[in-house]
Scaffold this motif. Structure first.
Motif, PDB file in Angstrom:
ATOM      1  N   UNK A  14       0.817  -1.219   0.000  1.00 39.34           N
ATOM      2  CA  UNK A  14       0.000   0.000   0.000  1.00 39.34           C
ATOM      3  C   UNK A  14       0.851   1.269   0.000  1.00 39.34           C
ATOM      4  N   UNK A  15       2.170   1.093  -0.063  1.00 39.72           N
ATOM      5  CA  UNK A  15       3.047   2.243  -0.210  1.00 39.72           C
ATOM      6  C   UNK A  15       3.553   2.860   1.068  1.00 39.72           C
ATOM      7  N   UNK A  16       3.194   2.285   2.220  1.00 42.71           N
ATOM      8  CA  UNK A  16       3.679   2.840   3.484  1.00 42.71           C
ATOM      9  C   UNK A  16       5.165   2.564   3.652  1.00 42.71           C
ATOM     10  N   UNK A  17       5.563   1.325   3.393  1.00 46.24           N
ATOM     11  CA  UNK A  17       6.983   0.964   3.471  1.00 46.24           C
ATOM     12  C   UNK A  17       7.561   0.967   2.059  1.00 46.24           C
ATOM     13  N   UNK A  18       7.909   2.158   1.580  1.00 46.75           N
ATOM     14  CA  UNK A  18       8.573   2.240   0.285  1.00 46.75           C
ATOM     15  C   UNK A  18      10.055   1.928   0.470  1.00 46.75           C
ATOM     16  N   UNK A  19      10.829   2.022  -0.587  1.00 43.45           N
ATOM     17  CA  UNK A  19      12.247   1.668  -0.515  1.00 43.45           C
ATOM     18  C   UNK A  19      12.992   2.517   0.509  1.00 43.45           C
ATOM     19  N   UNK A  20      12.667   3.805   0.573  1.00 40.40           N
ATOM     20  CA  UNK A  20      13.372   4.704   1.498  1.00 40.40           C
ATOM     21  C   UNK A  20      13.069   4.355   2.949  1.00 40.40           C
ATOM     22  N   UNK A  21      11.798   4.152   3.270  1.00 40.59           N
ATOM     23  CA  UNK A  21      11.431   3.835   4.653  1.00 40.59           C
ATOM     24  C   UNK A  21      11.895   2.445   5.059  1.00 40.59           C
ATOM     25  N   UNK A  23      14.521   1.020   3.902  1.00 44.87           N
ATOM     26  CA  UNK A  23      15.960   1.173   4.118  1.00 44.87           C
ATOM     27  C   UNK A  23      16.269   1.720   5.495  1.00 44.87           C
ATOM     28  N   UNK A  24      15.453   2.675   5.958  1.00 42.46           N
ATOM     29  CA  UNK A  24      15.669   3.226   7.301  1.00 42.46           C
ATOM     30  C   UNK A  24      15.398   2.186   8.384  1.00 42.46           C
ATOM     31  N   UNK A  25      14.344   1.390   8.203  1.00 40.10           N
ATOM     32  CA  UNK A  25      14.064   0.325   9.161  1.00 40.10           C
ATOM     33  C   UNK A  25      15.182  -0.710   9.166  1.00 40.10           C
ATOM     34  N   UNK A  26      15.666  -1.048   7.994  1.00 38.52           N
ATOM     35  CA  UNK A  26      16.790  -1.985   7.894  1.00 38.52           C
ATOM     36  C   UNK A  26      18.001  -1.454   8.648  1.00 38.52           C
ATOM     37  N   UNK A  27      18.291  -0.162   8.449  1.00 37.39           N
ATOM     38  CA  UNK A  27      19.439   0.440   9.119  1.00 37.39           C
ATOM     39  C   UNK A  27      19.255   0.423  10.633  1.00 37.39           C
ATOM     40  N   UNK A  28      18.028   0.716  11.097  1.00 41.21           N
ATOM     41  CA  UNK A  28      17.755   0.699  12.536  1.00 41.21           C
ATOM     42  C   UNK A  28      17.941  -0.698  13.111  1.00 41.21           C
ATOM     43  N   UNK A 184      16.529  -1.768  23.407  1.00 45.02           N
ATOM     44  CA  UNK A 184      16.789  -1.679  21.963  1.00 45.02           C
ATOM     45  C   UNK A 184      16.864  -3.066  21.336  1.00 45.02           C
ATOM     46  N   UNK A 185      17.496  -3.990  22.042  1.00 49.85           N
ATOM     47  CA  UNK A 185      17.623  -5.350  21.522  1.00 49.85           C
ATOM     48  C   UNK A 185      16.284  -6.030  21.346  1.00 49.85           C
ATOM     49  N   UNK A 186      15.312  -5.671  22.195  1.00 49.11           N
ATOM     50  CA  UNK A 186      13.986  -6.276  22.086  1.00 49.11           C
ATOM     51  C   UNK A 186      13.288  -5.891  20.785  1.00 49.11           C
ATOM     52  N   UNK A 187      13.744  -4.811  20.158  1.00 48.66           N
ATOM     53  CA  UNK A 187      13.151  -4.376  18.897  1.00 48.66           C
ATOM     54  C   UNK A 187      13.671  -5.168  17.703  1.00 48.66           C
ATOM     55  N   UNK A 188      14.715  -5.957  17.905  1.00 49.34           N
ATOM     56  CA  UNK A 188      15.384  -6.614  16.776  1.00 49.34           C
ATOM     57  C   UNK A 188      14.440  -7.526  15.994  1.00 49.34           C
ATOM     58  N   UNK A 189      13.688  -8.381  16.697  1.00 44.63           N
ATOM     59  CA  UNK A 189      12.837  -9.343  15.989  1.00 44.63           C
ATOM     60  C   UNK A 189      11.694  -8.668  15.229  1.00 44.63           C
ATOM     61  N   UNK A 190      10.885  -7.800  15.872  1.00 40.98           N
ATOM     62  CA  UNK A 190       9.797  -7.177  15.101  1.00 40.98           C
ATOM     63  C   UNK A 190      10.293  -6.317  13.944  1.00 40.98           C
ATOM     64  N   UNK A 191      11.385  -5.574  14.148  1.00 43.28           N
ATOM     65  CA  UNK A 191      11.931  -4.774  13.056  1.00 43.28           C
ATOM     66  C   UNK A 191      12.416  -5.660  11.912  1.00 43.28           C
ATOM     67  N   UNK A 192      13.116  -6.736  12.268  1.00 42.85           N
ATOM     68  CA  UNK A 192      13.642  -7.638  11.242  1.00 42.85           C
ATOM     69  C   UNK A 192      12.511  -8.282  10.457  1.00 42.85           C
ATOM     70  N   UNK A 193      11.454  -8.711  11.141  1.00 36.09           N
ATOM     71  CA  UNK A 193      10.333  -9.352  10.462  1.00 36.09           C
ATOM     72  C   UNK A 193       9.617  -8.378   9.526  1.00 36.09           C
ATOM     73  N   UNK A 194       9.453  -7.137   9.965  1.00 35.67           N
ATOM     74  CA  UNK A 194       8.847  -6.127   9.099  1.00 35.67           C
ATOM     75  C   UNK A 194       9.689  -5.912   7.842  1.00 35.67           C
ATOM     76  N   UNK A 196      11.882  -7.986   6.505  1.00 29.53           N
ATOM     77  CA  UNK A 196      11.828  -9.178   5.659  1.00 29.53           C
ATOM     78  C   UNK A 196      10.536  -9.178   4.852  1.00 29.53           C
ATOM     79  N   UNK A 197       9.419  -8.885   5.513  1.00 23.87           N
ATOM     80  CA  UNK A 197       8.144  -8.846   4.816  1.00 23.87           C
ATOM     81  C   UNK A 197       8.111  -7.802   3.719  1.00 23.87           C
ATOM     82  N   UNK A 198       8.702  -6.634   3.984  1.00 23.06           N
ATOM     83  CA  UNK A 198       8.712  -5.557   2.994  1.00 23.06           C
ATOM     84  C   UNK A 198       9.668  -5.854   1.844  1.00 23.06           C
ATOM     85  N   UNK A 199      10.596  -6.783   2.042  1.00 25.10           N
ATOM     86  CA  UNK A 199      11.592  -7.095   1.010  1.00 25.10           C
ATOM     87  C   UNK A 199      11.198  -8.283   0.149  1.00 25.10           C
TER      88      UNK A 199
END
Length: 293
Positions: A14-21, A23-28, A184-194, A196-199
């Motif tokens: 739906x365009x919420x997680x475009x390439x730029x966003x 990329x930022x989540x990946x970096x985080x 911060x470490x607790x965010x690793x799994x949900x961020x990674x899954x998001x 992966x799904x966006x990729x």
């Protein structure tokens, strides 16, 4: 896991997680959450307690044995581009984005600490091996030196070295700092899954059911089964056995698609395999964790 992966895919659609966003989540996830998870898992541990000679030998045996089996299964099949991807994606595990966060969310601190060490050791081996396989089979003219240089500057390895060094020296980490890093470490799994799904991308015209099923069978079935046999035979302790089997039971790493794009190989086939092994592993990991737990 499935819900968050699908959420990432839906947000991209739906365009919420475009390439730029994305990329930022990946970096985080890659530069903040995952290093924080690794550091907090290892800063109060001794290297000798986490890494035994049997575990080290077992990791290398499982990785190279699976790669050799993949070579035998996929040899003289399909084109060079597709064959190279099939071999690589049969052993190259998603240890950082899925393996370690999943272990941390499921098992205790001892298992998580060992999984952090497994992530560092296997990454040091599987990434150069993947580069060599892709370059060798495809006769690619790639900047191998640049790819290998990126391994040395990997934030995951840097945080592992820092955590183990602090543990060996015995430096006290302030409780507030430890708590912040733990959050911060607790965010690793949900961020990674998001991420992966966006990729994940499914290119239907490139679907080859037989080739993909052979990759899935080797990656999420044969590799963890081989790990269980090897670690049991070598007599590693239960925590190391648990960490090793679950880490090797993870799906094909998303980074294999990146390496295929940069170095050479069938990009559509690589994307499909990442998608299918990730979705299939959600069920297989549930079973594997139930059995090994």
């Amino acid at each position: 896991m499935l819900a968050v992966v699908l959420a990432g895919t839906g947000l991209r659609a739906i365009g919420v997680l475009d390439d730029r966003r994305t990329g930022r989540l990946n970096a985080l996830a890659y530069y903040v959450a995952l290093p924080a998870l690794i550091f907090t898992a290892t800063y109060d541990q001794s290297v000798g307690d986490l890494l035994s000679p049997a575990l080290l030998a077992g990791l290398l045996v499982v990785l190279f044995a699976t790669a050799a089996l993949a070579w035998l299964v996929h040899r003289d099949r399909w084109s060079r581009a597709r064959r190279s991807v099939a071999v690589v994606q049969s052993y190259h595990s998603n240890l950082g984005y899925l393996g370690l966060p999943l272990v941390a969310a499921t098992f205790d601190g001892e298992v998580t600490a060992i999984a952090s060490v497994i992530l560092g050791i296997v990454s040091l081996v599987q990434v150069p091996l993947t580069i060599v396989v892709l370059v060798g089979i495809n006769d690619a003219d790639a900047q191998v030196r640049e790819e290998l240089r990126q391994i040395a500057t990997n934030p995951v390895l840097a945080s592992l070295v820092a955590g183990l060094a602090v543990g060996e020296i015995g430096v006290a980490v302030p409780s507030t700092v430890a708590a912040g890093l733990d959050g911060l470490g607790a965010l690793a799994l949900p961020l990674a899954l998001l991420c992966v799904g966006a990729s994940l991308e499914l290119d239907l015209p490139s679907v080859d059911a037989g080739a993909t099923l052979s990759v899935v069978a080797l990656k999420i079935a044969a590799m963890p089964a081989l790990a269980w046999i090897v670690f049991s035979t070598l007599g590693v302790d239960p925590a190391a056995l648990t960490a090793g089997v679950v880490m090797f039971g993870t799906p094909t790493a998303v980074s294999t698609f990146v390496y295929t794009t940069e170095i050479g190989g069938d990009e559509g086939f690589a994307s499909l395999n990442v998608f299918v092994t990730t979705v299939a592993s959600i069920g297989s990991l549930f079973v594997l964790i139930h059995l090994i737990g």
